[in-house]
Write a protein that holds these residues in place. Structure first.
Motif, PDB file in Angstrom:
ATOM      1  N   LYS A 137      -1.241 -16.806   7.797  1.00 29.51           N
ATOM      2  CA  LYS A 137      -2.353 -16.045   7.678  1.00 29.51           C
ATOM      3  C   LYS A 137      -3.660 -16.601   8.691  1.00 29.51           C
ATOM      4  O   LYS A 137      -4.116 -16.039   9.128  1.00 29.51           O
ATOM      5  N   ASP A 157      11.172  -8.726   2.953  1.00 31.81           N
ATOM      6  CA  ASP A 157      10.205  -7.512   2.452  1.00 31.81           C
ATOM      7  C   ASP A 157       8.665  -8.127   1.476  1.00 31.81           C
ATOM      8  O   ASP A 157       7.022  -7.371   2.021  1.00 31.81           O
ATOM      9  N   HIS A 158       8.797  -9.504   0.789  1.00 33.26           N
ATOM     10  CA  HIS A 158       8.087 -10.344   0.528  1.00 33.26           C
ATOM     11  C   HIS A 158       6.837 -10.528   1.786  1.00 33.26           C
ATOM     12  O   HIS A 158       5.587 -10.457   1.997  1.00 33.26           O
ATOM     13  N   LYS A 160       6.760  -8.602   4.613  1.00 34.37           N
ATOM     14  CA  LYS A 160       5.638  -7.723   5.067  1.00 34.37           C
ATOM     15  C   LYS A 160       4.702  -6.738   4.033  1.00 34.37           C
ATOM     16  O   LYS A 160       3.768  -6.398   4.834  1.00 34.37           O
ATOM     17  N   ARG A 161       4.757  -6.741   2.844  1.00 36.62           N
ATOM     18  CA  ARG A 161       3.875  -6.811   1.676  1.00 36.62           C
ATOM     19  C   ARG A 161       2.939  -7.343   1.787  1.00 36.62           C
ATOM     20  O   ARG A 161       1.866  -7.087   1.918  1.00 36.62           O
ATOM     21  N   THR A 162       2.491  -8.702   2.085  1.00 34.70           N
ATOM     22  CA  THR A 162       2.215  -9.133   2.221  1.00 34.70           C
ATOM     23  C   THR A 162       1.260  -9.446   3.152  1.00 34.70           C
ATOM     24  O   THR A 162       0.056  -9.541   3.339  1.00 34.70           O
ATOM     25  N   LEU A 164       0.591  -6.915   5.242  1.00 34.75           N
ATOM     26  CA  LEU A 164       0.309  -5.518   5.246  1.00 34.75           C
ATOM     27  C   LEU A 164      -1.259  -5.493   4.375  1.00 34.75           C
ATOM     28  O   LEU A 164      -2.010  -4.951   4.412  1.00 34.75           O
ATOM     29  N   ARG A 165      -1.038  -5.839   2.877  1.00 32.49           N
ATOM     30  CA  ARG A 165      -1.646  -5.883   2.057  1.00 32.49           C
ATOM     31  C   ARG A 165      -2.687  -6.769   2.282  1.00 32.49           C
ATOM     32  O   ARG A 165      -3.987  -6.408   1.748  1.00 32.49           O
ATOM     33  N   ASN A 166      -2.851  -7.976   2.451  1.00 35.54           N
ATOM     34  CA  ASN A 166      -3.309  -9.199   2.727  1.00 35.54           C
ATOM     35  C   ASN A 166      -3.580  -9.734   3.835  1.00 35.54           C
ATOM     36  O   ASN A 166      -4.593 -10.033   3.847  1.00 35.54           O
ATOM     37  N   ASN A 168      -4.087  -7.561   6.365  1.00 38.36           N
ATOM     38  CA  ASN A 168      -4.285  -6.638   7.558  1.00 38.36           C
ATOM     39  C   ASN A 168      -4.543  -6.077   8.755  1.00 38.36           C
ATOM     40  O   ASN A 168      -4.687  -6.498   9.578  1.00 38.36           O
ATOM     41  N   GLN A 206      -5.147  -6.387  12.430  1.00 39.76           N
ATOM     42  CA  GLN A 206      -6.120  -4.869  13.106  1.00 39.76           C
ATOM     43  C   GLN A 206      -6.939  -5.183  14.033  1.00 39.76           C
ATOM     44  O   GLN A 206      -6.768  -3.729  14.257  1.00 39.76           O
TER      45      GLN A 206
END
Length: 214
Positions: A137, A157-158, A160-162, A164-166, A168, A206
């Motif tokens: 982060k 998976d965790h 990548k998901r974090t 992309l989602r959290n 940005n 981003q």
């Protein structure tokens, strides 16, 4: 510089003699360190002529690798003064320049020049859950171009998901899977050496910041 030459240089660096388990201090081996920085430079042009920061630099392996690959400026950041002393000695031995900063990554308030690329081998989070994502982060807040990081393959998976989602990110890509050799450093280690599957990730923020002209 060729990959094998870079790996050879990194193989000569001094490692932790009294690692701190609470900081999850494990040496970043020359095999995986060289591949991270070589890929960052030769596949994406993210090292040569760039400002590169090594988060949680430890003995300085990734930052020194960036300097060897002609980074414009290499920075190592770590909370541990003993690590920074070792990193300084390693940089001096290889005759490369690297600025070293003592700071807890979680408390980092970056006010210096724009950092193009962040490289790191963060704690895997076995002592403090989520430590690896805390590093990621902050890396994404500082980097203007890309963040390269190692994370356990089991968390793919965790992560990548974090991201992309959290966090940005514009993209989160696993470049390759590598074997992280963990030597017998602490009393609770029962085996002489353990191989852990890790992913080499490239994250792109981003919104890329404009590079400040020097």
């Amino acid at each position: 510089m060729k990959l094998k030459q870079l790996e050879s240089y990194l193989g000569n660096l001094d490692q932790f003699t009294d690692p701190k388990v609470e900081l999850e201090q494990y040496p970043t081996g020359p095999h995986i360190a060289s591949r991270m920085l070589f890929s960052a430079e030769n596949s994406f042009g993210d090292v040569s002529g760039k400002v590169v920061a090594d988060f949680g630099c430890g003995c300085g392996t990734l930052g020194i690798a960036a300097a060897l690959l002609d980074a414009e400026y290499a920075i190592g950041i770590d909370v541990d003064s003993d690590s920074l002393e070792l990193a300084s000695q390693n940089a001096e031995d290889l005759e490369v320049d690297m600025e070293l900063i003592q700071c807890d990554i979680n408390n980092l308030e970056w006010k210096g020049q724009i950092v193009d690329t962040v490289v790191m081998n963060p704690p895997f989070g076995t002592r403090k859950k989520g430590a690896d994502l805390d590093f990621l982060k902050m890396g994404l807040k500082v980097a203007s171009q890309a963040v390269y990081s190692f994370h356990k393959t089991s968390t793919r998976d965790h992560v990548k998901r974090t991201a992309l989602r959290n966090f940005n990110v514009r993209s989160a890509e696993v470049l390759c899977e590598l074997r992280f050799d963990v030597p017998q450093l602490y009393k609770f280690h029962k085996k002489k050496e353990v191989d852990i599957a890790v992913d080499l990730w490239r994250f792109v923020p981003q919104k890329n910041q404009e590079r400040v002209a020097k």
